[in-house]
Design an enzyme around this catalytic site. Structure first.
Site, short mmCIF file in Angstrom:
data_model
loop_
_atom_site.label_atom_id
_atom_site.label_comp_id
_atom_site.label_asym_id
_atom_site.label_seq_id
_atom_site.Cartn_x
_atom_site.Cartn_y
_atom_site.Cartn_z
N ASP A 163 0.79 -1.20 0.01
CA ASP A 163 -0.06 -0.12 -0.06
C ASP A 163 0.82 1.21 -0.08
O ASP A 163 1.67 1.49 1.01
CB ASP A 163 -0.97 -0.03 1.15
CG ASP A 163 -1.93 0.99 1.11
OD1 ASP A 163 -1.64 1.94 0.48
OD2 ASP A 163 -3.14 0.98 1.86
N ARG A 200 -0.01 4.41 -0.27
CA ARG A 200 -0.77 5.66 0.00
C ARG A 200 -0.14 6.40 1.20
O ARG A 200 0.14 5.89 2.32
CB ARG A 200 -2.30 5.29 0.06
CG ARG A 200 -2.75 4.86 -1.17
CD ARG A 200 -4.25 4.51 -0.98
NE ARG A 200 -4.47 3.46 -0.18
CZ ARG A 200 -5.70 2.66 0.19
NH1 ARG A 200 -6.72 3.21 -0.12
NH2 ARG A 200 -5.65 1.65 0.93
#
Length: 229
Positions: free
Chosen positions: A152, A154
């Site tokens: 991930d 982000r």
């Protein structure tokens, strides 16, 4: 007589200096424009779209103002998903989460932050490459790693910047993802509670949802997910 130079002294960092050093960079509002929204199931609502100057990643992220936001508004940070949000892909739960979030935020008053973070931040083409690996048996996180990419990628600094520019410092966070709550807290946005979204399960996204529950502790009721044939 030679004089010994005085040893350099380092002033201890004060709490105030540390907070300035680690403060989230300021963003400002660029444009606000009214846009009526209409979804495929007939639901419609008036919204205001807000754009920004100074976002740290240079992305064209949007705040969608819905209803009448209060002092501690309902907020969803929704990462862009072209396949789910636009084309209605059943491989994920992004499109139904977006639809649900707009209505719930409109009722409660708050903001939907539409973040240009396709594929959990790895981009559209990489996401589709990861889909191909998932078809070969890997889960959504394993596929990213097999491509040499983060599980991930982000970072929610831009979300904190947007909220601060909107005058928001505490939120009810509409999310199943504990990492969103943790990152916002680290960026000096108070999360008074994390409110889960529904479990939008299909026969095509069961492995995806189960991986989110088991690997990253998303607050999805797994029994509801596994009950879908």
């Amino acid at each position: 007589m030679n004089q010994t130079p005085e040893a350099a002294t380092t002033e201890p960092e004060t709490a105030e200096a540390a907070s300035v050093e680690h403060a989230t960079p300021e963003a400002t509002i660029r444009t606000r424009v009214r846009v009526p929204l209409r979804f495929g199931d007939g639901y419609s609502v008036e919204a205001e779209l807000v754009t920004f100057h100074g976002l740290v990643d240079g992305g064209e992220h949007l705040a969608v103002v819905l209803g009448e936001p209060g002092r501690t508004p309902l907020v969803r940070m929704h990462s862009e998903c072209l396949t789910g949000d636009v084309f209605g892909s059943a491989r994920c739960d992004c499109g139904p989460q977006l639809r649900e979030s707009v209505e719930r935020i409109a009722e409660a008053g708050g903001y939907l932050l539409y973040l240009r973070q396709e594929g959990r931040g790895i981009g559209l083409y990489n996401k589709l490459d990861a889909y191909a690996l998932q078809d070969a048996g890997l889960d959504t996180y394993q596929a990213n790693v097999a491509l040499g990419l983060p599980e991930d990628a982000r970072d929610y600094t831009v979300a904190a910047q947007m909220l601060t520019a909107l005058g928001v410092d505490s939120v009810h966070l509409l999310s199943n993802n504990p990492d969103k709550e943790a990152q916002l807290a680290g960026l000096h946005v108070t999360v008074t509670e994390r409110v889960p979204t529904g479990a939008h399960a299909t026969a095509h996204n069961l492995r995806y949802l189960r991986a989110k529950v088991e690997h990253t502790r998303h607050s999805i009721v797994l029994d509801d997910v596994l009950s879908v044939a």
